[in-house]
Design a protein around this motif. Structure first.
Motif, PDB file in Angstrom:
ATOM      1  N   VAL A 101       0.847  -1.195   0.000  1.00  0.00           N
ATOM      2  CA  VAL A 101       0.000   0.000   0.000  1.00  0.00           C
ATOM      3  C   VAL A 101       0.884   1.248   0.000  1.00  0.00           C
ATOM      4  O   VAL A 101       0.684   2.172  -0.789  1.00  0.00           O
ATOM      5  N   GLU A 102       1.905   1.249   0.850  1.00  0.00           N
ATOM      6  CA  GLU A 102       2.763   2.434   0.912  1.00  0.00           C
ATOM      7  C   GLU A 102       3.545   2.629  -0.380  1.00  0.00           C
ATOM      8  O   GLU A 102       3.724   3.760  -0.842  1.00  0.00           O
ATOM      9  N   GLU A 103       3.980   1.528  -0.976  1.00  0.00           N
ATOM     10  CA  GLU A 103       4.709   1.627  -2.248  1.00  0.00           C
ATOM     11  C   GLU A 103       3.802   2.171  -3.351  1.00  0.00           C
ATOM     12  O   GLU A 103       4.226   2.934  -4.219  1.00  0.00           O
ATOM     13  N   LEU A 104       2.544   1.751  -3.286  1.00  0.00           N
ATOM     14  CA  LEU A 104       1.580   2.235  -4.282  1.00  0.00           C
ATOM     15  C   LEU A 104       1.370   3.738  -4.140  1.00  0.00           C
ATOM     16  O   LEU A 104       1.361   4.476  -5.126  1.00  0.00           O
ATOM     17  N   VAL A 105       1.246   4.189  -2.905  1.00  0.00           N
ATOM     18  CA  VAL A 105       1.084   5.630  -2.679  1.00  0.00           C
ATOM     19  C   VAL A 105       2.320   6.371  -3.193  1.00  0.00           C
ATOM     20  O   VAL A 105       2.207   7.415  -3.851  1.00  0.00           O
ATOM     21  N   LEU A 106       3.481   5.803  -2.940  1.00  0.00           N
ATOM     22  CA  LEU A 106       4.718   6.423  -3.442  1.00  0.00           C
ATOM     23  C   LEU A 106       4.708   6.516  -4.966  1.00  0.00           C
ATOM     24  O   LEU A 106       5.055   7.550  -5.541  1.00  0.00           O
ATOM     25  N   ASP A 107       4.329   5.411  -5.600  1.00  0.00           N
ATOM     26  CA  ASP A 107       4.249   5.426  -7.069  1.00  0.00           C
ATOM     27  C   ASP A 107       3.268   6.500  -7.537  1.00  0.00           C
ATOM     28  O   ASP A 107       3.552   7.247  -8.474  1.00  0.00           O
ATOM     29  N   TYR A 108       2.112   6.569  -6.880  1.00  0.00           N
ATOM     30  CA  TYR A 108       1.111   7.570  -7.282  1.00  0.00           C
ATOM     31  C   TYR A 108       1.676   8.980  -7.195  1.00  0.00           C
ATOM     32  O   TYR A 108       1.555   9.783  -8.117  1.00  0.00           O
ATOM     33  N   LEU A 109       2.290   9.273  -6.046  1.00  0.00           N
ATOM     34  CA  LEU A 109       2.829  10.623  -5.857  1.00  0.00           C
ATOM     35  C   LEU A 109       3.908  10.907  -6.893  1.00  0.00           C
ATOM     36  O   LEU A 109       3.979  11.993  -7.463  1.00  0.00           O
ATOM     37  N   ALA A 110       4.743   9.893  -7.139  1.00  0.00           N
ATOM     38  CA  ALA A 110       5.862  10.092  -8.055  1.00  0.00           C
ATOM     39  C   ALA A 110       5.390  10.374  -9.481  1.00  0.00           C
ATOM     40  O   ALA A 110       5.987  11.169 -10.193  1.00  0.00           O
ATOM     41  N   ILE A 111       4.299   9.726  -9.899  1.00  0.00           N
ATOM     42  CA  ILE A 111       3.850   9.956 -11.278  1.00  0.00           C
ATOM     43  C   ILE A 111       2.994  11.213 -11.406  1.00  0.00           C
ATOM     44  O   ILE A 111       2.654  11.627 -12.507  1.00  0.00           O
ATOM     45  N   GLY A 112       2.649  11.810 -10.270  1.00  0.00           N
ATOM     46  CA  GLY A 112       1.956  13.096 -10.364  1.00  0.00           C
ATOM     47  C   GLY A 112       0.536  13.123  -9.845  1.00  0.00           C
ATOM     48  O   GLY A 112      -0.190  14.094 -10.083  1.00  0.00           O
ATOM     49  N   VAL A 113       0.100  12.072  -9.146  1.00  0.00           N
ATOM     50  CA  VAL A 113      -1.206  12.185  -8.479  1.00  0.00           C
ATOM     51  C   VAL A 113      -1.040  13.245  -7.397  1.00  0.00           C
ATOM     52  O   VAL A 113      -0.123  13.172  -6.582  1.00  0.00           O
ATOM     53  N   ASP A 114      -1.905  14.235  -7.419  1.00  0.00           N
ATOM     54  CA  ASP A 114      -1.782  15.365  -6.512  1.00  0.00           C
ATOM     55  C   ASP A 114      -2.827  15.217  -5.406  1.00  0.00           C
ATOM     56  O   ASP A 114      -4.019  15.337  -5.659  1.00  0.00           O
TER      57      ASP A 114
END
Ligand code: TRP
Length: 369
Positions: A101-114
């Motif tokens: 879950v935390e890795e997914l959130v990291l991926d989201y933030l990294a690709i630009g989910v604001d």
């Protein structure tokens, strides 16, 4: 993953899993929707998401994630569900949940989910969303679920020996995921159209039965993405579980190594021909997507320089495209407190929305005591 709902991990479409007439109607509708989104993004609310089963890869990125960011940046309000309960649809144990879950959130933030514009939340943290499942289950027959081609396909590819009730009712909990926030737009791959059809059925039946002439729920539209299919480095579908995927979080050397070992063919001259040269063409497509160019053009530039030159080009293109994403990911990874805060706030927002919807549902069903 998606796309959307096309998950890059869900297997390729089986020939009978989509009705061609419905698919072409959905494509036509999607073109109309794209225009409406451009004119009035504020009229739309998107729900999309992923199951936390591992790291996101390039197939997810170009298949669905890219499109989510595009919609968010056009001004469409977006809810992103991390579907932790649904990990258990095709396996008995949800391993490494907190980490994934935390890795997914990291991926989201990294690709630009604001997180200021998009609500990232976990399924299990939103009780009122899950409570919608019970009334929704009453609106769908067992034979409708039995006929659903996406359920059939998912069952066929499940790792479980028996079909669980959770798997069998997948389209109904997906309906709850979508309708709790009254999303009216769901970006999907065409393999997921039958699932969405059940969400539309649930919304319509709920409104007919309990709406008292009005509509509690919108009937959400599928927004079909023309998601290109990227193959993994072994020439089969790129998938988290097959070890053939270029992970967003991987470093440049790891990526180079993976591409170096990629399957190609014995023909030296490089051409883009997906039908007869799937592996070479998928590599070209990967470079093309990264550079926003035509794969034919890249093929022409490489020509007789052969597979080694192709791989060098692809490695460079991928690493260059992912460099800023990876840099942001590293930054965010340093701040776990921020990460957990994003999730906590997302869950709070999702809970507020779900509580309001559940209150409406209970009032409509005369169960407000
Ligand atoms: N099924 C999606 C996946 O496997 C995740 C998901 C759960 C989802 N509920 C959804 C996607 C509702 C879109 C809409 O990744």
């Amino acid at each position: 993953m998606d796309t959307t709902l096309q998950t890059a991990d869900s297997e390729a479409l089986t020939p009978d899993s989509a009705d061609p007439l419905k698919t072409s109607a959905a494509h036509a509708r999607s073109a109309v929707l794209e225009e409406l989104i451009r004119q009035a993004p504020g009229q739309f609310r998107v729900l999309t998401g992923d199951r936390p089963t591992g790291r996101l890869h390039l197939g997810h990125y170009f298949g669905t994630l890219h499109n989510r960011i595009r919609l968010q940046n056009l001004g469409v309000e977006t809810f992103v569900i991390i579907a932790d309960y649904q990990v258990l649809t095709d396996r008995d144990i949800a391993d490494n949940l907190t980490e994934y879950v935390e890795e997914l959130v990291l991926d989201y933030l990294a690709i630009g989910v604001d997180p200021a514009r998009s609500t990232i939340f976990t399924h299990s943290a939103v009780p009122a969303l899950n409570q919608l499942l019970l009334p929704f289950l009453s609106l769908v027959s067992v034979s409708e679920l039995n006929r659903n081609p996406t359920v059939k396909d998912e069952i066929a590819h499940s790792r479980q020996s028996a079909v669980s009730g959770l798997m069998f009712t997948y389209p109904v909990h997906q309906a709850a995921d979508i309708l709790f926030c009254k999303a009216n737009l769901v970006p999907v791959g065409q393999d997921q159209l039958p699932h969405l059809e059940i969400t539309r059925t649930v919304a319509r039946r709920f409104n007919d039965r309990y709406g008292d002439g009005g509509a509690v729920f919108p009937r959400p539209d599928a927004l079909l993405s023309s998601a290109p299919l990227l193959l993994g480095m072994d020439g089969t579908k790129m998938s988290k579980s097959r070890g053939n995927a270029i992970i967003l979080a991987a470093d440049a050397d790891e990526t180079a190594r993976l591409i170096k070992g990629a399957k190609t063919d014995s023909e030296r001259f490089i051409t883009y021909d997906p039908a007869t040269r799937p592996e070479v063409s998928s590599l070209l497509l990967m470079a093309a997507l990264c550079q926003d160019r035509a794969p034919e053009q890249i093929a022409a530039e490489i020509g007789s320089a052969g597979a080694a030159a192709l791989k060098r080009t692809v490695t460079e293109a991928v690493n260059e495209c992912l460099a800023p994403i990876r840099a942001r990911r590293t930054e965010y990874a340093r701040d776990r407190t921020y990460l957990r805060g994003v999730l906590r706030e997302g869950n709070e927002r999702a809970n507020a929305v779900a509580d309001a919807t559940l209150a409406e549902v209970r009032a409509a069903m005369n169960s407000h005591y």
